[in-house]
Design an enzyme around this catalytic site. Structure first.
Site, PDB file in Angstrom:
ATOM      1  N   ASP A 106      25.141  16.917  41.574  1.00  8.83           N
ATOM      2  CA  ASP A 106      24.919  15.487  41.346  1.00  8.83           C
ATOM      3  C   ASP A 106      24.963  15.053  39.885  1.00  8.83           C
ATOM      4  OD1 ASP A 106      22.272  16.267  40.345  1.00  8.83           O
ATOM      5  OD2 ASP A 106      21.706  16.441  42.455  1.00  8.83           O
ATOM      6  N   HIS A 121      27.879  25.328  41.551  1.00  7.23           N
ATOM      7  CA  HIS A 121      28.581  24.762  42.707  1.00  7.23           C
ATOM      8  C   HIS A 121      29.451  23.574  42.309  1.00  7.23           C
ATOM      9  CE1 HIS A 121      25.395  26.624  45.611  1.00  7.23           C
ATOM     10  NE2 HIS A 121      26.283  27.493  45.201  1.00  7.23           N
ATOM     11  N   CYS A 132      48.057  20.221  38.616  1.00 10.06           N
ATOM     12  CA  CYS A 132      48.139  20.895  37.313  1.00 10.06           C
ATOM     13  C   CYS A 132      46.850  21.627  36.944  1.00 10.06           C
ATOM     14  CB  CYS A 132      48.502  19.897  36.215  1.00 10.06           C
ATOM     15  SG  CYS A 132      47.192  18.707  35.791  1.00 10.06           S
ATOM     16  N   CYS A 169      45.341  12.165  38.778  1.00  9.15           N
ATOM     17  CA  CYS A 169      45.126  12.871  37.519  1.00  9.15           C
ATOM     18  C   CYS A 169      45.680  12.048  36.362  1.00  9.15           C
ATOM     19  CB  CYS A 169      45.820  14.231  37.590  1.00  9.15           C
ATOM     20  SG  CYS A 169      45.841  15.155  36.038  1.00  9.15           S
ATOM     21  N   GLY A 207      12.821  24.066  43.306  1.00  6.53           N
ATOM     22  CA  GLY A 207      13.489  23.354  44.389  1.00  6.53           C
ATOM     23  C   GLY A 207      14.598  24.098  45.094  1.00  6.53           C
ATOM     24  N   THR A 208      14.549  25.418  45.140  1.00  9.57           N
ATOM     25  CA  THR A 208      15.563  26.173  45.878  1.00  9.57           C
ATOM     26  C   THR A 208      14.901  27.096  46.875  1.00  9.57           C
ATOM     27  OG1 THR A 208      17.452  27.683  45.692  1.00  9.57           O
ATOM     28  CG2 THR A 208      15.685  27.953  44.070  1.00  9.57           C
TER      29      THR A 208
END
Length: 265
Positions: A106, A121, A132, A169, A207-208
């Site tokens: 985020d 991630h 490209c 792009c 928080g995991t």
């Protein structure tokens, strides 16, 4: 001495690395993916969790696919750094935190003010060209505008291809996807995450659940390199912590940082 005081005492000594997961951003209003009622509970990750799957859904079930980015946009639109994010930024500015390793996509750690952030991630604040390979940072507004265009395109009567709905792009004009790790793809910059863990005297886990590998192995790796593992969590997790402070990150983490900063002066 309470667990909170022990945690603050260790943090005050510096060389801290934070390792964060979905729980810290849930307090900013971003729903977790894996918990009951989360996105992967309602959207099959085999259909919606890979870019190949999304491309197929765009051709076969475009309107149903549009519901997925609509929910994602709603979650990220209002999300802002919460007191836990801001506390980690304060800790870095005080030279007690040497970096953040996050599983979240985020961008809220960077928005809060942290400079050294390893996003294993990926991040929805970057786009990567599938032609490209060039990646570029984008603003919150650019991300949301891109989502709007994709959703509007999916709601039309005919979709020629998912790539036709993707942002372009700026270098080659090819289709650019969010620079996030989809199912089946390798994590990003994990060597850098491990190097931070090797430098840490304390790993602050926030928080995991400790379920998703290879990132979930980072606390054990840091401990093996000599770090003390401090966990802040609301409930049971799979993290093997030396010190555990129970409670919401937005309440507990600012208190740990407040005490640590006072002790470090």
């Amino acid at each position: 001495m309470s667990e909170l005081d022990r945690a603050a005492d260790l943090v005050a000594k510096g060389d801290v690395v934070a390792f964060t997961g979905a729980g810290i951003s849930a307090e900013s209003g971003i729903p977790t993916f894996r918990d009951p009622g989360g996105l992967w509970d309602r959207y099959d990750p085999m259909r919606f969790g890979t870019f190949e799957g999304i491309a197929r859904e765009a051709m076969e079930h475009a309107d149903e696919l549009a519901d997925y980015p609509t929910e994602m946009k709603a979650a990220f639109f209002a999300a802002r750094p919460n007191p836990a994010h801001l506390a980690l930024a304060d800790l870095e500015r005080a030279d007690l935190l040497i970096g953040v390793v996050t599983q979240n996509i985020d961008g809220l750690h960077r928005e809060a003010g942290n400079a050294t952030v390893v996003e294993v991630h990926g991040s929805n604040r970057r786009r990567r060209c599938i032609s490209c390979g060039v990646a570029e940072e984008i603003s919150r507004e650019e991300y949301l505008a891109g989502m709007d265009r994709t959703i509007a395109g999916l709601r039309t009567a005919f979709v020629s291809s998912y790539q036709s709905l993707m942002p372009r792009c700026r270098v080659c004009g090819g289709p650019a996807r969010p620079d996030v790790v989809a199912f089946g793809e390798a994590v990003k910059d994990f060597g850098q995450a491990e190097r931070l863990a090797e430098e840490a005297k304390a790993l602050l886990v926030v928080g995991t659940s400790g379920e998703v590998y290879p990132a979930a192995g980072l606390p054990a790796y840091a401990r093996g390199c000599g770090a003390v593992v401090i966990e802040v969590a609301k409930g049971p997790t799979f993290v093997q912590a030396d010190i555990r402070v129970e409670g919401e990150a937005g309440r507990v983490l600012p208190e740990i940082v407040r005490l640590a900063l006072a002790a470090a002066r």
